[in-house]
Design an enzyme around this catalytic site. Structure first.
Site, PDB file in Angstrom:
ATOM      1  N   TRP A   1       0.987  10.755   7.573  1.00  0.00           N
ATOM      2  CA  TRP A   1       0.569   9.401   7.956  1.00  0.00           C
ATOM      3  C   TRP A   1      -0.741   9.104   7.248  1.00  0.00           C
ATOM      4  O   TRP A   1      -1.743   9.806   7.447  1.00  0.00           O
ATOM      5  CB  TRP A   1       0.397   9.250   9.471  1.00  0.00           C
ATOM      6  CG  TRP A   1       0.093   7.811   9.800  1.00  0.00           C
ATOM      7  CD1 TRP A   1      -1.131   7.269  10.067  1.00  0.00           C
ATOM      8  CD2 TRP A   1       1.030   6.725   9.834  1.00  0.00           C
ATOM      9  NE1 TRP A   1      -1.021   5.915  10.263  1.00  0.00           N
ATOM     10  CE2 TRP A   1       0.294   5.546  10.127  1.00  0.00           C
ATOM     11  CE3 TRP A   1       2.404   6.618   9.633  1.00  0.00           C
ATOM     12  CZ2 TRP A   1       0.903   4.298  10.239  1.00  0.00           C
ATOM     13  CZ3 TRP A   1       2.997   5.356   9.745  1.00  0.00           C
ATOM     14  CH2 TRP A   1       2.249   4.235  10.047  1.00  0.00           C
TER      15      TRP A   1
ATOM     16  N   ASP B   1       4.990   3.055   0.211  1.00  0.00           N
ATOM     17  CA  ASP B   1       6.459   3.032   0.266  1.00  0.00           C
ATOM     18  C   ASP B   1       6.860   4.197   1.162  1.00  0.00           C
ATOM     19  O   ASP B   1       6.804   5.358   0.753  1.00  0.00           O
ATOM     20  CB  ASP B   1       7.001   3.201  -1.170  1.00  0.00           C
ATOM     21  CG  ASP B   1       8.523   3.249  -1.220  1.00  0.00           C
ATOM     22  OD1 ASP B   1       9.172   3.224  -0.166  1.00  0.00           O
ATOM     23  OD2 ASP B   1       9.051   3.308  -2.353  1.00  0.00           O
ATOM     24  N   ASP B   2       7.231   3.865   2.385  1.00  0.00           N
ATOM     25  CA  ASP B   2       7.574   4.894   3.369  1.00  0.00           C
ATOM     26  C   ASP B   2       9.102   5.026   3.424  1.00  0.00           C
ATOM     27  O   ASP B   2       9.690   5.813   2.677  1.00  0.00           O
ATOM     28  CB  ASP B   2       6.958   4.495   4.716  1.00  0.00           C
ATOM     29  CG  ASP B   2       7.221   5.506   5.808  1.00  0.00           C
ATOM     30  OD1 ASP B   2       7.601   6.643   5.496  1.00  0.00           O
ATOM     31  OD2 ASP B   2       7.050   5.171   6.996  1.00  0.00           O
TER      32      ASP B   2
ATOM     33  N   TRP C   1      -8.985  -0.144   5.735  1.00  0.00           N
ATOM     34  CA  TRP C   1      -9.003  -1.470   6.377  1.00  0.00           C
ATOM     35  C   TRP C   1      -8.449  -1.421   7.798  1.00  0.00           C
ATOM     36  O   TRP C   1      -8.548  -2.404   8.523  1.00  0.00           O
ATOM     37  CB  TRP C   1      -8.242  -2.503   5.534  1.00  0.00           C
ATOM     38  CG  TRP C   1      -6.905  -2.032   5.027  1.00  0.00           C
ATOM     39  CD1 TRP C   1      -5.721  -2.033   5.709  1.00  0.00           C
ATOM     40  CD2 TRP C   1      -6.613  -1.496   3.734  1.00  0.00           C
ATOM     41  NE1 TRP C   1      -4.709  -1.528   4.929  1.00  0.00           N
ATOM     42  CE2 TRP C   1      -5.227  -1.195   3.702  1.00  0.00           C
ATOM     43  CE3 TRP C   1      -7.381  -1.245   2.595  1.00  0.00           C
ATOM     44  CZ2 TRP C   1      -4.607  -0.639   2.588  1.00  0.00           C
ATOM     45  CZ3 TRP C   1      -6.747  -0.696   1.485  1.00  0.00           C
ATOM     46  CH2 TRP C   1      -5.387  -0.407   1.487  1.00  0.00           C
ATOM     47  N   GLU C   2      -7.860  -0.300   8.172  1.00  0.00           N
ATOM     48  CA  GLU C   2      -7.369  -0.179   9.559  1.00  0.00           C
ATOM     49  C   GLU C   2      -8.411   0.492  10.458  1.00  0.00           C
ATOM     50  O   GLU C   2      -8.247   0.540  11.674  1.00  0.00           O
ATOM     51  CB  GLU C   2      -6.104   0.688   9.599  1.00  0.00           C
ATOM     52  CG  GLU C   2      -4.948   0.114   8.815  1.00  0.00           C
ATOM     53  CD  GLU C   2      -3.874   1.162   8.479  1.00  0.00           C
ATOM     54  OE1 GLU C   2      -2.792   0.751   8.070  1.00  0.00           O
ATOM     55  OE2 GLU C   2      -4.136   2.378   8.619  1.00  0.00           O
TER      56      GLU C   2
ATOM     57  N   GLU D   1       0.826  -1.217   0.000  1.00  0.00           N
ATOM     58  CA  GLU D   1       0.000   0.000   0.000  1.00  0.00           C
ATOM     59  C   GLU D   1       0.858   1.264   0.000  1.00  0.00           C
ATOM     60  O   GLU D   1       0.497   2.248  -0.631  1.00  0.00           O
ATOM     61  CB  GLU D   1      -1.022  -0.024   1.152  1.00  0.00           C
ATOM     62  CG  GLU D   1      -0.562   0.486   2.508  1.00  0.00           C
ATOM     63  CD  GLU D   1       0.240  -0.510   3.318  1.00  0.00           C
ATOM     64  OE1 GLU D   1       1.154  -1.149   2.751  1.00  0.00           O
ATOM     65  OE2 GLU D   1       0.008  -0.603   4.540  1.00  0.00           O
TER      66      GLU D   1
ATOM     67  N   LYS E   1       5.905   8.009  -0.309  1.00  0.00           N
ATOM     68  CA  LYS E   1       6.188   9.254   0.419  1.00  0.00           C
ATOM     69  C   LYS E   1       7.488   9.855  -0.096  1.00  0.00           C
ATOM     70  O   LYS E   1       8.513   9.176  -0.173  1.00  0.00           O
ATOM     71  CB  LYS E   1       6.297   8.971   1.918  1.00  0.00           C
ATOM     72  CG  LYS E   1       4.993   8.477   2.507  1.00  0.00           C
ATOM     73  CD  LYS E   1       5.073   8.428   4.012  1.00  0.00           C
ATOM     74  CE  LYS E   1       3.981   7.539   4.559  1.00  0.00           C
ATOM     75  NZ  LYS E   1       4.098   7.330   6.013  1.00  0.00           N
TER      76      LYS E   1
ATOM     77  N   ARG F   1      11.020   2.547   2.603  1.00  0.00           N
ATOM     78  CA  ARG F   1      11.417   1.593   1.558  1.00  0.00           C
ATOM     79  C   ARG F   1      12.075   0.325   2.127  1.00  0.00           C
ATOM     80  O   ARG F   1      12.515  -0.554   1.394  1.00  0.00           O
ATOM     81  CB  ARG F   1      12.341   2.277   0.533  1.00  0.00           C
ATOM     82  CG  ARG F   1      12.410   1.555  -0.795  1.00  0.00           C
ATOM     83  CD  ARG F   1      12.923   2.431  -1.899  1.00  0.00           C
ATOM     84  NE  ARG F   1      11.857   3.231  -2.480  1.00  0.00           N
ATOM     85  CZ  ARG F   1      12.035   4.106  -3.478  1.00  0.00           C
ATOM     86  NH1 ARG F   1      13.242   4.279  -3.988  1.00  0.00           N
ATOM     87  NH2 ARG F   1      11.016   4.775  -3.958  1.00  0.00           N
TER      88      ARG F   1
END
Ligand code: 5GP
Length: 210
Positions: A184, A117-118, A189-190, A115, A157, A120
Site C-alpha cells: 500500500w 495502477d493497482d 497529499w493524503e 498515481e 503494482k 487497473r
C-alpha cells in the site's frame, strides 16, 4: 496486514523528472488528462518537465474518478474491489466531458496520468470511456484523424490485474516510473501530518525507488 510504503513529494517530483524524456520521445503528448485525485499533482509536476524551450505548456484536463476515498471508511486499503465499478460508473457519469471538450481531444496524442495502477480497473474505465466518446464525436463530425492515448503512472503494482487495456497501449504507450510489489503506497497529499509522513519515509529508506 499489507505493507505500507511512504512516498514523499520529492520522490514524486523525481519520478516525474526521470520519466519526462521517455514520455516526450515515445508518446509526444499534446494534452494531459489527469485522473483525480491522485493523478492531479503528478500531472502538474510532469508538465513542467515536458515543457520545451520556447514551447507552450501542455494543457491539463481533469477527470474525477474516485475509487476508495469516498466510501466513508478510514482504511482505504481494506475496501473490497467489487465496489469499484459501481462507484466509478456513478462518478464518471456525473462528470463526463462535454462534446465540446471531446472535440478538443480528436487527433491528439493524449497522456492519461494517474498515481498508481493497482487492479487497473480505473485505467481500463478511463481509457474505455474516453475512446468511446472520442470515436463517437470523430464519426459524428466526419473527421478522420487518429487519437492516441498513452498512460503514465508513478507506480504499477506487479499483480494480477482485474482491468485490461488495449494491446497498443500495453505494448508501447504505457509507462510506470516504478513497478512495486503489492504494497500500500502512502502518497504525501493524503498525509495529515506531513512531517510524520516524511519521517516514516526516511525511516524506511526507500528513497524514490519505492
Ligand atoms: P485501480 O483501479 O488500479 O485498482 O486503483 C486505482 C486507484 O485506487 C488509484 O488511483 C488510487 O486512488 C487507489 N489506490 C490503489 N492502490 C493504492 C495504493 O497503494 N495507495 C493509494 N494511496 N491509493 C491506491
Amino acid at each position: 496486514m499489507v505493507q505500507k510504503v511512504y512516498v514523499t513529494y520529492n520522490d514524486v517530483h523525481k519520478l516525474c523528472k526521470e520519466s519526462a524524456q521517455q514520455i516526450l520521445e515515445e508518446f509526444k503528448p499534446e494534452l494531459i488528462i489527469a485522473i483525480g485525485g491522485g493523478g492531479y499533482i503528478p500531472a502538474r509536476i510532469l508538465r513542467s518537465f515536458l515543457k520545451q524551450p520556447n514551447g507552450k505548456n501542455i494543457s491539463i484536463q481533469a477527470i474525477g474518478l474516485s475509487l476508495y476515498e469516498n466510501l466513508g471508511t478510514g482504511e482505504p486499503e481494506e475496501v473490497p474491489g467489487t465496489e469499484v465499478i459501481h462507484l466509478l460508473t456513478h462518478v464518471m457519469t456525473s462528470q463526463q466531458f462535454s462534446s465540446e471538450a471531446i472535440n478538443h481531444l480528436i487527433g491528439k496524442n493524449i497522456l492519461i496520468v494517474d498515481e498508481v495502477d493497482d487492479t487497473r480497473t480505473t485505467l481500463q474505465y478511463a481509457v474505455q470511456e474516453l475512446e468511446k466518446d472520442v470515436k463517437e464525436q470523430t464519426e459524428k463530425l466526419g473527421r478522420t484523424e487518429k487519437t492516441n492515448f498513452s498512460i503514465f503512472v508513478l507506480h504499477n503494482k506487479d499483480k494480477e490485474k482485474r482491468g485490461t487495456l488495449p494491446d497498443e497501449i500495453v505494448n508501447s504507450r504505457y509507462l510506470a516510473a516504478r513497478t512495486t510489489k503489492d504494497v500500500w503506497l502512502c502518497y504525501p497529499w493524503e498525509a495529515v501530518d506531513i512531517e510524520e509522513h516524511d519521517r516514516l519515509a526516511a525511516q524506511q529508506g526507500n528513497g524514490f525507488s519505492a
